[in-house]
Design an enzyme around this catalytic site. Structure first.
Site, mmCIF file in Angstrom:
data_model
loop_
_atom_site.group_PDB
_atom_site.id
_atom_site.type_symbol
_atom_site.label_atom_id
_atom_site.label_comp_id
_atom_site.label_asym_id
_atom_site.label_seq_id
_atom_site.Cartn_x
_atom_site.Cartn_y
_atom_site.Cartn_z
ATOM 1 N N ALA A 1 18.736 -31.900 2.366
ATOM 2 C CA ALA A 1 17.285 -31.999 2.275
ATOM 3 C C ALA A 1 16.845 -33.007 3.333
ATOM 4 O O ALA A 1 17.641 -33.845 3.782
ATOM 5 C CB ALA A 1 16.883 -32.452 0.886
ATOM 6 N N GLY B 1 21.667 -30.769 0.169
ATOM 7 C CA GLY B 1 20.925 -29.539 -0.122
ATOM 8 C C GLY B 1 21.460 -28.310 0.604
ATOM 9 O O GLY B 1 21.249 -27.186 0.156
ATOM 10 N N GLU C 1 24.265 -27.182 -1.488
ATOM 11 C CA GLU C 1 23.644 -26.701 -2.735
ATOM 12 C C GLU C 1 23.055 -25.305 -2.538
ATOM 13 O O GLU C 1 23.180 -24.435 -3.398
ATOM 14 C CB GLU C 1 22.578 -27.710 -3.189
ATOM 15 C CG GLU C 1 23.236 -29.019 -3.640
ATOM 16 C CD GLU C 1 22.237 -30.129 -3.949
ATOM 17 O OE1 GLU C 1 21.545 -30.580 -3.011
ATOM 18 O OE2 GLU C 1 22.130 -30.521 -5.112
ATOM 19 N N GLU D 1 24.845 -37.471 -1.120
ATOM 20 C CA GLU D 1 23.597 -38.110 -1.560
ATOM 21 C C GLU D 1 23.780 -39.537 -2.064
ATOM 22 O O GLU D 1 22.879 -40.363 -1.914
ATOM 23 C CB GLU D 1 22.912 -37.270 -2.644
ATOM 24 C CG GLU D 1 22.256 -35.995 -2.130
ATOM 25 C CD GLU D 1 23.171 -34.774 -2.119
ATOM 26 O OE1 GLU D 1 24.404 -34.952 -2.133
ATOM 27 O OE2 GLU D 1 22.645 -33.654 -2.109
#
Ligand code: CAA
Length: 258
Positions: free
Chosen positions: A65, A110, A113, A133
Site C-alpha cells: 500500500a 498490500g 495481500e 508492515e
C-alpha cells in the site's frame, strides 16, 4: 473510464491488467485501488474475457500500500483505506472468472495481500515476497493476517508477519505460497500458457469450482462447506456444459463448451 495507473490488454480470451506506477514501485494508493475495482467489475461482465492476469510494470509487482499516502492518516482514514483494500481484494476472490497474479518482482505488503486474493500465483525467479508492515509500525491490513495463515499455515505466517522479512520465490513455492516459479524472461509467456489451458474449460464449471473453494475453505466449517459443494455440484448439472463435457468424453472427442 480511462485509467491513470493501469493498462489493460486482451488476447485469446485473456485480459492482462498491468499496474503502472513504476516510480512508486506500483504501490497501491486510493486512486489505483478504485481504478482496479472499476476495471475488475467491467472485465467480470466482458464475455470475451475468461481469465484475468494482474501484473506490475517494471521491477516490482506491487511494493505494498502507498506509504506516502498512509503516513498522515488517522485511525478513521486508515479504516476507510483498509476497507477499500478489502473490497477490491474480496472482489478478486468473489468474481466468477479465475484471476492469476503474475508476480514480476517485489510483492510486498498490500502487493502480496493482493496476490493471495487471486486464484493462482505465478512468480518470476527474481521475485521477493513478504509482509514488511511491522517495520512501519503497523501490520498487514489488506487481508494478510487472514489469507497468509490459510495458505501457508499459522506458524509460518506468524514468522513472516512478525519478522517482516521477505522471502525469495523458491522459498515461497516450498511453503505453498506460489503455484509456479519461472525464469524471469518467460514469466508472461508461461503464465499465458497456463491461462489458455484454463480459458478452454467450461466457464460455468470454473465459476462454480471457484465459489466452492473460496467460500467453502475461506468462510465455513467442513460440513457446511461440503453442503455448499453438493449444491454447486448439482447446479453444474443444470448447465449444458455438463452434457457436452461428458458426451465428449464418451464419444472420444474434444468438448465444445458454451
Ligand atoms: N509506498 C509508496 N512508495 C513506495 C513504496 C510504497 N509501499 N515502495 C516503494 N516506494 C517508492 C520509494 O519511496 C521510492 O520513491 P522515491 O524515488 O520518491 O524515493 C521509489 O518507490 C523506489 O523505491 P526504493 O528507492 O526504496 O527502491 P529500492 O529498489 O531501493 O527498494 C523496496 C525496493 C525494497 C521494495 C523498498 O522500496 C521498500 O521497502 N518499499 C516499501 C515496502 C513496504 O514496506 N511495503 C508495505 C507497505 S504498508 C502496507 O502494504 C499496508 C497494508 O497491509 C495495507
Amino acid at each position: 473510464m480511462t485509467y491513470q495507473n493501469l493498462s489493460i490488454a486482451k488476447e485469446d480470451r485473456i485480459a492482462i491488467i498491468t499496474i503502472e506506477r513504476p516510480k512508486a514501485l506500483n504501490a497501491l494508493n486510493t486512486e489505483t485501488l478504485k481504478e482496479l475495482e472499476d476495471c475488475l467489475r467491467s472485465l467480470s461482465k466482458d464475455p470475451a474475457v475468461r481469465v484475468i492476469l494482474i501484473t506490475g510494470k517494471g521491477k516490482s509487482f506491487i511494493a505494498g500500500a502507498d506509504v506516502k499516502e498512509m503516513q498522515e492518516m488517522n485511525s478513521k482514514q486508515a479504516l476507510v483505506f483498509s476497507s477499500l483494500g478489502h473490497r477490491v481484494l474480496d472482489l478478486i476472490q468473489e468474481m466468477e472468472k479465475p484471476v492469476i497474479a503474475v508476480v514480476n518482482g517485489f510483492a510486498l505488503g498490500g502487493g502480496l495481500e493482493l496476490a493471495m486474493a487471486c486464484d493462482l500465483i505465478v512468480a518470476s525467479d527474481k521475485a521477493k515476497l513478504g509482509l514488511p508492515e511491522v517495520n512501519l509500525g503497523v501490520f498487514p491490513g489488506f487481508g494478510g493476517t487472514q489469507r497468509l495463515p490459510r495458505l501457508v499455515g499459522i506458524l509460518k505466517a506468524r514468522e513472516m508477519i512478525f519478522t517482516g522479512e521477505a522471502i525469495d520465490a523458491r522459498t515461497a513455492q516450498e511453503i505453498g505460497l506460489l503455484n509456479l516459479v519461472v525464469p524471469d524472461d518467460d514469466l508472461l509467456t508461461k503464465t499465458k500458457e497456463l491461462a489458455k489451458k484454463i480459458a478452454g474449460k467450461s466457464e460455468n464449471a470454473l465459476a462454480l469450482a471457484k465459489k466452492a473453494i473460496s467460500q467453502g475453505v475461506g468462510e465455513m466449517g467442513l460440513s457446511s462447506a461440503l453442503a455448499l459443494e453438493r449444491d454447486l455440484f448439482a447446479r453444474s448439472f443444470a448447465h449444458p456444459d455438463q452434457r457436452e463435457g461428458m458426451s465428449a468424453f464418451i464419444e472420444k472427442r474434444k468438448p465444445r463448451f458454451q
